[in-house]
Write a protein that holds these residues in place. Structure first.
Motif, short mmCIF file in Angstrom:
data_model
loop_
_atom_site.label_atom_id
_atom_site.label_comp_id
_atom_site.label_asym_id
_atom_site.label_seq_id
_atom_site.Cartn_x
_atom_site.Cartn_y
_atom_site.Cartn_z
N CYS A 49 35.43 31.84 37.20
CA CYS A 49 35.74 31.63 38.62
C CYS A 49 35.02 32.64 39.52
CB CYS A 49 37.25 31.70 38.86
SG CYS A 49 37.93 33.36 38.68
N GLY A 50 34.46 33.70 38.90
CA GLY A 50 33.71 34.67 39.69
C GLY A 50 34.53 35.88 40.12
N GLU A 51 35.83 35.86 39.88
CA GLU A 51 36.67 37.00 40.26
C GLU A 51 36.55 38.11 39.21
OE1 GLU A 51 38.73 37.45 43.01
OE2 GLU A 51 37.69 35.66 43.77
N THR A 52 36.90 39.31 39.62
CA THR A 52 36.93 40.44 38.69
C THR A 52 38.38 40.81 38.42
OG1 THR A 52 34.86 41.27 39.60
CG2 THR A 52 36.18 42.82 38.34
N LEU A 53 38.71 40.97 37.14
CA LEU A 53 40.07 41.36 36.77
C LEU A 53 40.12 42.85 36.49
CD1 LEU A 53 40.85 38.52 34.16
CD2 LEU A 53 41.05 38.44 36.66
N VAL A 54 41.18 43.49 36.96
CA VAL A 54 41.38 44.91 36.68
C VAL A 54 42.61 45.02 35.78
CG1 VAL A 54 41.85 47.19 37.65
CG2 VAL A 54 40.44 45.55 38.92
N ILE A 55 42.40 45.47 34.55
CA ILE A 55 43.49 45.55 33.58
C ILE A 55 43.82 47.03 33.38
CG2 ILE A 55 44.15 45.01 31.20
CD1 ILE A 55 41.79 42.78 31.53
N ASN A 56 44.98 47.43 33.85
CA ASN A 56 45.34 48.84 33.82
C ASN A 56 45.68 49.31 32.40
OD1 ASN A 56 46.06 51.41 34.90
ND2 ASN A 56 48.22 50.83 34.64
N LEU A 57 45.11 50.45 32.00
CA LEU A 57 45.39 51.02 30.68
C LEU A 57 46.14 52.34 30.77
CD1 LEU A 57 41.85 50.60 29.03
CD2 LEU A 57 43.76 48.98 28.95
N ASP A 58 46.35 52.79 31.98
CA ASP A 58 46.91 54.13 32.19
C ASP A 58 48.41 54.03 32.43
OD1 ASP A 58 47.50 56.69 32.81
OD2 ASP A 58 46.03 56.89 34.42
#
Ligand SMILES: [Zn+2]
Length: 174
Positions: A49-58
């Motif tokens: 879809c062109g979006e960027t996902l931010v997956i938190n690891l902290d």
């Protein structure tokens, strides 16, 4: 829509989010943001879809995913679910992207590893129900691997399962 990504391609880690984001070129591309410790995974949404996902690891900031790099690639737990926009929902397991809801037909799980069956069974109690997370922590294995093994042990009558609050719990069969 075109075929979604079925594997995660891990690129070089980056120090900042912007830097990570510019390195992404295809759906499923991902870069880990590391400053002293891992902060997040920045991923080009694997549905294209062109979006960027931010997956938190902290875990010191907000809800955090567990991540592991053993085996063939990245593993994240729990599943990644984008609540807005394209609503992509998928599991990242040893580099494989396993789609939930849509695109499921092309899912291909990592190779089954029967070598951990004894350990998973050994970590189960005969009375107290334990989740796949608890079992995985006890034997230092991946939650997704343990969950699949536990399911097979149930299928063979060696264990029993019960669904509690939407998640499966396991006991060793007596
Ligand atoms: Zn998307």
């Amino acid at each position: 829509m075109t075929e979604p990504a079925r594997m995660v391609r891990m690129l070089e880690p980056a120090e900042y989010r912007d830097q990570a984001e510019t390195s992404l070129t295809a759906p499923g591309d991902a870069s880990m943001v590391v400053r002293v410790r891992p902060r997040s995974i920045i991923m080009a949404c694997p549905d294209g879809c062109g979006e960027t996902l931010v997956i938190n690891l902290d875990s010191r900031a907000d809800k955090a995913w567990r991540f592991d790099m053993r085996g063939e690639g990245l593993t994240l737990f729990p599943s990644v679910w984008r609540e807005g926009g394209c609503e992509s929902h998928f599991i990242v397991w040893r580099g494989h992207i396993l789609w939930c809801d849509r695109f499921e037909r092309g899912n291909r799980e990592p190779t089954y590893n029967p070598a951990i069956e004894d350990a998973v069974l050994g970590a189960m109690d005969e009375v107290e129900l334990r989740s796949a997370v608890e079992l995985a922590d006890a034997i230092d294995e991946l939650v997704w691997d343990v969950n699949r093994v536990a399911g097979r042990l149930v299928g063979r009558g060696l264990a029993r399962s019960q669904k509690i609050n939407g998640g499966w719990m396991f006991v060793r069969a007596m």
